[in-house]
Scaffold this motif. Structure first.
Motif, PDB file in Angstrom:
ATOM      1  N   PRO A   1      -7.920   8.194   1.365  1.00 19.91           N
ATOM      2  CA  PRO A   1      -6.972   7.096   1.567  1.00 19.91           C
ATOM      3  C   PRO A   1      -7.052   6.054   0.444  1.00 19.91           C
ATOM      4  O   PRO A   1      -7.569   4.957   0.627  1.00 19.91           O
ATOM      5  CB  PRO A   1      -7.403   6.518   2.914  1.00 19.91           C
ATOM      6  CG  PRO A   1      -8.864   6.805   2.971  1.00 19.91           C
ATOM      7  CD  PRO A   1      -9.054   8.132   2.276  1.00 19.91           C
TER       8      PRO A   1
ATOM      9  N   GLU B   1       0.840  -1.199   0.000  1.00 18.52           N
ATOM     10  CA  GLU B   1       0.000   0.000   0.000  1.00 18.52           C
ATOM     11  C   GLU B   1       0.875   1.248   0.000  1.00 18.52           C
ATOM     12  O   GLU B   1       1.918   1.287   0.648  1.00 18.52           O
ATOM     13  CB  GLU B   1      -0.872  -0.020   1.255  1.00 18.52           C
ATOM     14  CG  GLU B   1      -2.023   0.923   1.266  1.00 18.52           C
ATOM     15  CD  GLU B   1      -2.924   0.639   2.461  1.00 18.52           C
ATOM     16  OE1 GLU B   1      -2.887   1.430   3.408  1.00 18.52           O
ATOM     17  OE2 GLU B   1      -3.639  -0.385   2.430  1.00 18.52           O
TER      18      GLU B   1
ATOM     19  N   SER C   1      -4.940   3.870  -2.396  1.00 17.69           N
ATOM     20  CA  SER C   1      -3.629   3.388  -2.813  1.00 17.69           C
ATOM     21  C   SER C   1      -3.674   3.057  -4.299  1.00 17.69           C
ATOM     22  O   SER C   1      -4.600   2.393  -4.761  1.00 17.69           O
ATOM     23  CB  SER C   1      -3.236   2.133  -2.030  1.00 17.69           C
ATOM     24  OG  SER C   1      -1.992   1.626  -2.502  1.00 17.69           O
TER      25      SER C   1
ATOM     26  N   SER D   1       0.131   5.591   0.100  1.00 16.33           N
ATOM     27  CA  SER D   1      -0.909   6.615   0.136  1.00 16.33           C
ATOM     28  C   SER D   1      -0.325   7.974   0.505  1.00 16.33           C
ATOM     29  O   SER D   1       0.714   8.064   1.143  1.00 16.33           O
ATOM     30  CB  SER D   1      -1.994   6.239   1.149  1.00 16.33           C
ATOM     31  OG  SER D   1      -1.430   6.104   2.442  1.00 16.33           O
TER      32      SER D   1
END
Length: 117
Positions: free
Chosen positions: A48, A39, A50, A41
């Motif tokens: 949020p 992930e 990714s 971000s």
């Protein structure tokens, strides 16, 4: 730089052992099994989201893959060992693609040993 303190910590990501790395600008999650970057971000004023791929199936630590237990769910050693733990971004080391018949007999799978170790 003020406000840019880097932090890291052990974490869990969808039931998997992971580490987080973050500062005021970004967050990154990497899995210990296979070393996948699971992930990524942006931390401030952004949703949020990714850009990295999240598998729609439950994954396991790739070093726990056993064909006798997991082949029906993930596939044979050739693809199943990789697919059982694949998430986000994967690095292919030592070779790209399928293993030779001899390599598969030794337990190697798709795209080398690194993403499955």
């Amino acid at each position: 730089m003020k406000g840019r303190t880097l932090s890291t910590s052990q974490a869990r990501w969808r039931g998997r052992d992971a580490y987080t790395l973050s500062n005021a600008a970004i967050g990154l999650v990497t899995l210990t099994g296979g070393g996948h970057i699971a992930e990524f971000s942006l931390e401030q004023d952004y949703p949020p989201v990714s850009p990295l791929w999240t598998p729609p199936w439950e994954t396991v630590e790739p070093f726990t893959y056993r064909a006798s237990r997991h082949a029906s769910r993930y596939g044979t050693i050739t693809e199943g060992k990789l697919l059982s733990g694949l998430a986000g971004h994967s690095i292919c080391l030592d070779y790209f693609g399928s293993p030779s018949a001899e390599e598969a007999q030794q337990g190697l799978s798709q795209h080398g040993e690194a993403p499955s170790a």
